[in-house]
Design an enzyme around this catalytic site. Structure first.
Site, PDB file in Angstrom:
ATOM      1  N   GLU A  30       0.846  -1.204   0.000  1.00 49.13           N
ATOM      2  CA  GLU A  30       0.000   0.000   0.000  1.00 49.13           C
ATOM      3  C   GLU A  30       0.878   1.250   0.000  1.00 49.13           C
ATOM      4  OE1 GLU A  30      -3.396   0.990  -0.288  1.00 49.13           O
ATOM      5  OE2 GLU A  30      -2.275   2.862  -0.287  1.00 49.13           O
ATOM      6  N   GLY A  36      -7.741   2.724   1.721  1.00 45.74           N
ATOM      7  CA  GLY A  36      -7.938   3.228   0.363  1.00 45.74           C
ATOM      8  C   GLY A  36      -8.842   4.447   0.284  1.00 45.74           C
ATOM      9  N   ILE A 175     -21.431  11.247  -6.558  1.00 46.52           N
ATOM     10  CA  ILE A 175     -20.554  12.016  -5.673  1.00 46.52           C
ATOM     11  C   ILE A 175     -20.956  13.494  -5.660  1.00 46.52           C
ATOM     12  CG2 ILE A 175     -18.151  12.784  -5.342  1.00 46.52           C
ATOM     13  CD1 ILE A 175     -17.261  10.000  -6.282  1.00 46.52           C
ATOM     14  N   VAL A 228     -20.401  22.526 -19.309  1.00 50.60           N
ATOM     15  CA  VAL A 228     -19.471  23.504 -18.740  1.00 50.60           C
ATOM     16  C   VAL A 228     -18.338  23.722 -19.734  1.00 50.60           C
ATOM     17  CG1 VAL A 228     -17.904  23.989 -16.821  1.00 50.60           C
ATOM     18  CG2 VAL A 228     -20.106  22.896 -16.387  1.00 50.60           C
ATOM     19  N   ASP A 301     -12.090  -0.674  -8.445  1.00 51.16           N
ATOM     20  CA  ASP A 301     -12.172   0.457  -9.376  1.00 51.16           C
ATOM     21  C   ASP A 301     -11.181   0.339 -10.529  1.00 51.16           C
ATOM     22  OD1 ASP A 301     -14.018   1.439  -7.581  1.00 51.16           O
ATOM     23  OD2 ASP A 301     -13.015   3.357  -7.243  1.00 51.16           O
ATOM     24  N   HIS A 443     -44.793  -3.921  11.308  1.00 53.98           N
ATOM     25  CA  HIS A 443     -45.483  -2.634  11.176  1.00 53.98           C
ATOM     26  C   HIS A 443     -45.245  -1.792  12.422  1.00 53.98           C
ATOM     27  CE1 HIS A 443     -48.489   0.307  10.057  1.00 53.98           C
ATOM     28  NE2 HIS A 443     -48.957   0.228  11.299  1.00 53.98           N
TER      29      HIS A 443
HETATM   30  C1  LIG Z   1     -16.284  11.004  -2.330  1.00 54.72           C
HETATM   31  C2  LIG Z   1     -16.525   9.521  -2.565  1.00 54.72           C
HETATM   32  C3  LIG Z   1     -17.578   8.896  -1.929  1.00 54.72           C
HETATM   33  C4  LIG Z   1     -17.792   7.540  -2.131  1.00 54.72           C
HETATM   34  N1  LIG Z   1     -18.836   6.941  -1.478  1.00 54.72           N
HETATM   35  C5  LIG Z   1     -19.076   5.635  -1.676  1.00 54.72           C
HETATM   36  C6  LIG Z   1     -20.124   4.981  -0.983  1.00 54.72           C
HETATM   37  O1  LIG Z   1     -20.849   5.601  -0.192  1.00 54.72           O
HETATM   38  N2  LIG Z   1     -20.310   3.651  -1.206  1.00 54.72           N
HETATM   39  C7  LIG Z   1     -19.527   2.957  -2.081  1.00 54.72           C
HETATM   40  O2  LIG Z   1     -19.754   1.751  -2.263  1.00 54.72           O
HETATM   41  N3  LIG Z   1     -18.516   3.539  -2.749  1.00 54.72           N
HETATM   42  C8  LIG Z   1     -18.267   4.860  -2.555  1.00 54.72           C
HETATM   43  N4  LIG Z   1     -17.209   5.447  -3.198  1.00 54.72           N
HETATM   44  C9  LIG Z   1     -16.401   4.633  -4.119  1.00 54.72           C
HETATM   45  C10 LIG Z   1     -15.390   3.776  -3.335  1.00 54.72           C
HETATM   46  O3  LIG Z   1     -14.598   4.607  -2.528  1.00 54.72           O
HETATM   47  C11 LIG Z   1     -14.512   2.988  -4.303  1.00 54.72           C
HETATM   48  O4  LIG Z   1     -15.333   2.280  -5.197  1.00 54.72           O
HETATM   49  C12 LIG Z   1     -13.640   2.003  -3.554  1.00 54.72           C
HETATM   50  O5  LIG Z   1     -12.782   2.679  -2.663  1.00 54.72           O
HETATM   51  C13 LIG Z   1     -12.795   1.176  -4.535  1.00 54.72           C
HETATM   52  O6  LIG Z   1     -12.021   0.293  -3.810  1.00 54.72           O
HETATM   53  P1  LIG Z   1     -10.652  -0.284  -4.402  1.00 54.72           P
HETATM   54  O7  LIG Z   1     -10.157  -1.250  -3.396  1.00 54.72           O
HETATM   55  O8  LIG Z   1     -10.851  -0.736  -5.783  1.00 54.72           O
HETATM   56  O9  LIG Z   1      -9.681   0.982  -4.510  1.00 54.72           O
HETATM   57  P2  LIG Z   1      -9.244   2.142  -3.469  1.00 54.72           P
HETATM   58  O10 LIG Z   1     -10.153   2.215  -2.311  1.00 54.72           O
HETATM   59  O11 LIG Z   1      -9.099   3.342  -4.299  1.00 54.72           O
HETATM   60  O12 LIG Z   1      -7.860   1.642  -2.981  1.00 54.72           O
HETATM   61  C14 LIG Z   1      -6.755   1.561  -3.841  1.00 54.72           C
HETATM   62  C15 LIG Z   1      -5.492   1.643  -3.018  1.00 54.72           C
HETATM   63  O13 LIG Z   1      -4.388   1.308  -3.851  1.00 54.72           O
HETATM   64  C16 LIG Z   1      -3.287   2.094  -3.481  1.00 54.72           C
HETATM   65  N5  LIG Z   1      -2.345   2.139  -4.602  1.00 54.72           N
HETATM   66  C17 LIG Z   1      -2.512   2.667  -5.834  1.00 54.72           C
HETATM   67  N6  LIG Z   1      -1.438   2.476  -6.600  1.00 54.72           N
HETATM   68  C18 LIG Z   1      -0.546   1.793  -5.847  1.00 54.72           C
HETATM   69  C19 LIG Z   1       0.767   1.291  -6.093  1.00 54.72           C
HETATM   70  N7  LIG Z   1       1.365   1.426  -7.270  1.00 54.72           N
HETATM   71  N8  LIG Z   1       1.388   0.644  -5.077  1.00 54.72           N
HETATM   72  C20 LIG Z   1       0.787   0.486  -3.864  1.00 54.72           C
HETATM   73  N9  LIG Z   1      -0.445   0.933  -3.601  1.00 54.72           N
HETATM   74  C21 LIG Z   1      -1.104   1.576  -4.565  1.00 54.72           C
HETATM   75  C22 LIG Z   1      -3.919   3.457  -3.165  1.00 54.72           C
HETATM   76  O14 LIG Z   1      -3.070   4.219  -2.326  1.00 54.72           O
HETATM   77  C23 LIG Z   1      -5.214   3.039  -2.481  1.00 54.72           C
HETATM   78  O15 LIG Z   1      -5.083   2.998  -1.080  1.00 54.72           O
HETATM   79  C24 LIG Z   1     -16.948   6.806  -2.998  1.00 54.72           C
HETATM   80  C25 LIG Z   1     -15.864   7.427  -3.616  1.00 54.72           C
HETATM   81  C26 LIG Z   1     -15.651   8.765  -3.402  1.00 54.72           C
HETATM   82  C27 LIG Z   1     -14.472   9.420  -4.069  1.00 54.72           C
END
Ligand SMILES: Cc1cc2nc3c(=O)[nH]c(=O)nc-3n(C[C@H](O)[C@H](O)[C@H](O)COP(=O)(O)OP(=O)(O)OC[C@H]3O[C@@H](n4cnc5c(N)ncnc54)[C@H](O)[C@@H]3O)c2cc1C
Length: 456
Positions: A30, A36, A175, A228, A301, A443
């Site tokens: 990480e 994340g 968002i 925009v 993601d 209910h």
């Molecule tokens: C404002 C906001 C609100 C949100 N609200 C919701 C919600 O209410 N419910 C919901 O389901 N989703 C929500 N999301 C979406 C959700 O946050 C993401 O879908 C989720 O975090 C994705 O998880 P992930 O594990 O794929 O990636 P992430 O959570 O993005 O984690 C990826 C990690 O990889 C690490 N990383 C990247 N590159 C490298 C590298 N080369 N080496 C080592 N580490 C690395 C990063 O530092 C990060 O910590 C929201 C997103 C935002 C921005």
């Protein structure tokens, strides 16, 4: 067996924990704080803000509930401090769990040396399998002014020091609308500019239209079909120019939030150098989250399939099960999603439009929160529920679904994000209206809104 997982968001850390519980040795890399985007700058901090918004809205409505002394102050620094405390508490919990003896947590940025070797700060790591879970980043518009200092992303707006008097949100997706709703409750004048015909482009259009009206009643100015074109700054305020139905228009604001979606974090590692197939959406995967290199998987993601925290976690289970040869029948197509506006919106399964496009005959059943006893007692009657069910095919029509099968549920109203979960269970279990009708609901509860629709 050894696995390297890159990224400790809800995709990476949950998969690491599950693998370790099953006796697999994991190296989890990480680059930032564990948890994340979700824990540190997404789901959790925004929901801490949502709670503040709810408290303030409650105070504003308190007179209707007989509260006579309504003087109160509002200290925004406490709001931000509380949000930070919530994030730290949960992050501490995740750090504790990752102390598992089979997990080695490596802090640093990973890159590939070759398709079997990952390098972090000059140290090389190898494993039988690699799971990439490196998430996404905020997208921006390629327009003049988009890079001005002071144009905020969803990360930066979480730590502003003052509530803006006027906030312009570019993007009427999940968002953008969550922040619009939060800052409206905090007292800002909010304008949302959305390029598409409706807000929440991927949601049911009926739901999107009604939610727009509901947010409009709260004083949020939502302009759809607004393209925009530029942003300029003068003496600390921003002018956002847009065209709408052929006319040039502007919005002046003290802060601008760029909320035009997120894109897979494809720049974070040298994916293509090792021959990993990527598309504009993200790293290409099959239904088991396997990339074109069969020992490398991509979850969350970074594959761009469904940018939700629980999608990342469940894709991780699918990937791990595939690696370990464990049978898995998780249906990733039944993915609930919620929008934490006030009122909330939520959705699972197919929309009416989607069914129409696919030629699936449907019957939609509706109910309204104004007829729900619990919602009336709460004074939160704005909202509706729509259940999409398979209809009997007419002459010449065909349907892959038995008549009466529940295919989708789309609603907005109080606690919509919780209520949708029941519909999610029904859709996952391929339930029909008949079977759903047999389930007794307590209910008075908000979940009766589902029952009312089914007995429509
Ligand atoms: C404002 C906001 C609100 C949100 N609200 C919701 C919600 O209410 N419910 C919901 O389901 N989703 C929500 N999301 C979406 C959700 O946050 C993401 O879908 C989720 O975090 C994705 O998880 P992930 O594990 O794929 O990636 P992430 O959570 O993005 O984690 C990826 C990690 O990889 C690490 N990383 C990247 N590159 C490298 C590298 N080369 N080496 C080592 N580490 C690395 C990063 O530092 C990060 O910590 C929201 C997103 C935002 C921005």
């Amino acid at each position: 067996m050894k696995i390297i997982i890159i990224g400790a968001g809800p995709g990476g850390y949950e998969t690491a924990l599950l693998a370790a519980k099953r006796g697999v040795e994991v190296t989890l890399v990480e680059a930032g704080p564990v948890g994340g985007t979700c824990l540190n700058e997404g789901c959790i901090p925004t929901k801490a803000f949502c709670k503040n918004a709810e408290v303030l809205d409650g105070l504003r409505e308190a007179a209707a509930f007989g509260v006579t002394d309504l003087s109160y102050g509002f200290d925004f620094k406490t709001v931000v401090d509380r949000k930070n405390a919530v994030v730290e508490q949960l992050r501490g919990g995740v750090e504790g769990l990752l102390g598992h003896k089979l997990i080695s947590l490596v802090h640093g940025k990973a890159s590939f040396k070759d398709e079997h070797t990952v390098v972090v700060d000059s140290v090389e790591y190898t494993a039988d399998y690699i799971i990439i879970a490196t998430g996404s980043v905020s997208a921006s518009l390629p327009i003049p002014g988009a890079e001005l200092p002071g144009i905020l992303t969803s990360k930066e707006i979480l730590d502003i020091e003052q509530i803006p008097q006027r906030l312009c949100v570019i993007g009427g997706g999940v968002i953008g609308l969550e922040f619009a709703s939060i800052f409206r409750s905090f007292g800002s004048e909010v304008t949302v500019l959305e390029y598409c015909k409706d807000i929440l482009p991927r949601f049911d259009t009926d739901l999107a239209k009604r939610l727009k009206q509901s947010l409009g009643k709260r004083g949020i100015d939502i302009q759809t079909q607004a393209q925009v074109t530029s942003i300029s700054e003068s003496e600390g305020s921003y002018t956002v120019s847009f065209t709408r139905k052929g006319k040039e228009e502007t919005v002046v604001a003290d802060k601008v939030l760029m909320a035009v979606g997120r894109r897979a974090n494809l720049d974070s590692m040298n994916y293509e150098e090792i021959g990993l197939e990527c598309t504009r959406r993200g790293i290409a995967v099959n239904e088991k989250m396997q990339t074109n290199l069969p020992h490398i998987y991509a979850i969350g993601d970074i594959n761009g399939l469904m940018m939700l925290a629980h999608a990342a976690t469940f894709q991780g289970i699918v990937a791990l099960d595939h690696i370990m040869g464990v049978e898995n029948n998780i249906d990733l197509s039944v993915m609930p999603a919620a929008v934490f506006t006030s009122p909330e919106a939520a959705s699972v399964g197919m929309t009416e439009d989607e069914c129409k496009e696919k030629g699936i005959p449907v019957k939609c059943l509706k109910s309204f929160f104004r007829a729900n006893g619990k919602a009336v007692t709460m004074g939160e009657t704005d909202g509706f529920c729509k259940i999409v069910t398979a209809a009997e095919p007419k002459d010449g029509q065909d349907s892959p679904y038995a008549a009466g099968r529940i295919l989708g549920c789309h609603l907005f109203g109080p606690h919509a994000s919780d209520i949708v979960q029941e519909a999610c269970a029904m859709i996952t279990n391929k339930t029909t209206i008949e079977n759903f009708r047999r389930i007794i609901h307590t209910h008075p509860t908000l979940t009766e809104v589902l029952q009312s629709a089914l007995f429509e």
